[in-house]
Design an enzyme around this catalytic site. Structure first.
Site, PDB file in Angstrom:
ATOM      1  N   SER A  22      -9.754   6.943  -4.594  1.00  0.00           N
ATOM      2  CA  SER A  22      -8.356   7.207  -4.226  1.00  0.00           C
ATOM      3  C   SER A  22      -7.359   7.085  -5.398  1.00  0.00           C
ATOM      4  O   SER A  22      -7.927   6.567  -6.562  1.00  0.00           O
ATOM      5  CB  SER A  22      -7.802   5.995  -3.305  1.00  0.00           C
ATOM      6  OG  SER A  22      -7.831   4.821  -3.912  1.00  0.00           O
ATOM      7  N   TYR A 158      -0.526  -9.485 -11.258  1.00  0.00           N
ATOM      8  CA  TYR A 158      -0.610  -8.078 -11.743  1.00  0.00           C
ATOM      9  C   TYR A 158      -0.556  -8.033 -13.234  1.00  0.00           C
ATOM     10  O   TYR A 158      -1.259  -7.474 -13.779  1.00  0.00           O
ATOM     11  CB  TYR A 158       0.022  -7.257 -10.845  1.00  0.00           C
ATOM     12  CG  TYR A 158      -0.201  -5.733 -11.332  1.00  0.00           C
ATOM     13  CD1 TYR A 158      -1.254  -5.034 -10.806  1.00  0.00           C
ATOM     14  CD2 TYR A 158       0.577  -5.030 -12.144  1.00  0.00           C
ATOM     15  CE1 TYR A 158      -1.380  -3.724 -10.929  1.00  0.00           C
ATOM     16  CE2 TYR A 158       0.425  -3.534 -12.410  1.00  0.00           C
ATOM     17  CZ  TYR A 158      -0.716  -2.923 -11.789  1.00  0.00           C
ATOM     18  OH  TYR A 158      -0.946  -1.483 -12.151  1.00  0.00           O
ATOM     19  N   THR A 192       0.753   7.004  -6.168  1.00  0.00           N
ATOM     20  CA  THR A 192      -0.247   6.679  -5.278  1.00  0.00           C
ATOM     21  C   THR A 192      -0.278   6.105  -4.039  1.00  0.00           C
ATOM     22  O   THR A 192       0.867   5.573  -3.708  1.00  0.00           O
ATOM     23  CB  THR A 192      -1.348   6.031  -6.221  1.00  0.00           C
ATOM     24  OG1 THR A 192      -0.796   4.649  -6.553  1.00  0.00           O
ATOM     25  CG2 THR A 192      -1.365   7.010  -7.476  1.00  0.00           C
TER      26      THR A 192
END
Length: 255
Positions: A22, A158, A192
């Site tokens: 993906s 993150y 995305t």
């Protein structure tokens, strides 16, 4: 590795793309296949792996269907063994697995923190360790983020993981060189599945990003794959330990 030094090409290579079913990872797998590489695109989902494999075969690549969980060292070892059995020695490894918790630091659980660190940073370490030990020569490309160098609200795990990934890239380039080159790509805002609705056309966040970015838009995944092709090719034979930022100028904008 190929012997082509005339341009950017991965023709004849065998590549493994973790997180390759993906988003950016899938687009990199497609780009490698179009250029003549054989490619294993893997993730945790058997269905996604099967779909990616079918597409790669349609593009002319040899491949094999194998899932991988980067939180499990045995899973990564099985991935390497299966890929080598099917294709031969691996020339290029791409680590593009995704995970992002969106919780402020004062509210973040240790589980959320641990997942991002384990998937994005320790997962890359596990993959580099496993594949790097088996590569006589070649290239490793980590997918980092421009966020590694920024203050980002509600992204402590993150941002920390990606900053750590940049450090891991530089450190492992020193460990694995000169035979194996290790570099990273740090994309900016890319549309995305993982990015979610914030980057949809017309959203307030998207409008702010477009206004600050000299290119006045966000990227599509295929605009990141060219850098991966370069870093995996002999055209980048003297490039290692580098972090290549692709963000349309966002990080350097004064707007």
């Amino acid at each position: 590795m190929t012997e082509n030094t005339d341009g950017i090409s991965v023709e004849g290579q065998n590549a493994v793309v973790i997180g390759g079913t993906s988003g950016i990872g899938l687009e990199i797998a497609r780009a490698f296949a179009r250029d003549g590489a054989d490619v294993v695109a893997t993730s945790r989902s058997a269905d996604s792996v099967a779909e990616a494999a079918e597409e790669l075969r349609d593009l002319g690549a040899e491949t094999v269907e194998v899932t991988c969980n980067v939180r499990d060292p045995d899973s990564i070892a099985a991935l390497r063994e299966t890929a080598e059995d099917a294709l031969g020695s691996i020339d290029t490894l791409v680590t593009s697995q995704g995970s992002v918790a969106t919780t402020p630091v004062t509210e973040m659980s240790e589980e959320e923190w641990g997942q991002d660190i384990d998937v994005l940073l320790t997962g890359a370490f596990r993959a580099i360790k496993e594949f790097g030990a088996a590569m006589d020569e070649g290239s490793i490309v980590n997918i980092s983020s421009m966020s590694a160098e920024q203050s980002r609200e509600a992204r402590p795990s993150y941002v920390s993981a990606k900053a750590g990934l940049n450090g891991l890239t530089r450190a492992t380039a020193a460990d694995l060189g000169p035979e194996v080159r290790v570099n990273a790509i740090a994309p900016g805002f890319v549309k995305t599945e993982l990015a979610g609705p914030k980057l949809e056309d017309g959203s307030a966040f998207r409008e702010g990003v477009d206004e600050r970015t000299p290119m006045e838009r966000v990227a599509s995944p295929d605009e990141i794959s060219g850098a991966a092709l370069y870093l995996a090719s002999d055209a980048a034979s003297f490039t290692t330990g580098e972090i290549i930022t692709i963000d349309g100028g966002y990080d350097r904008s004064s707007v």
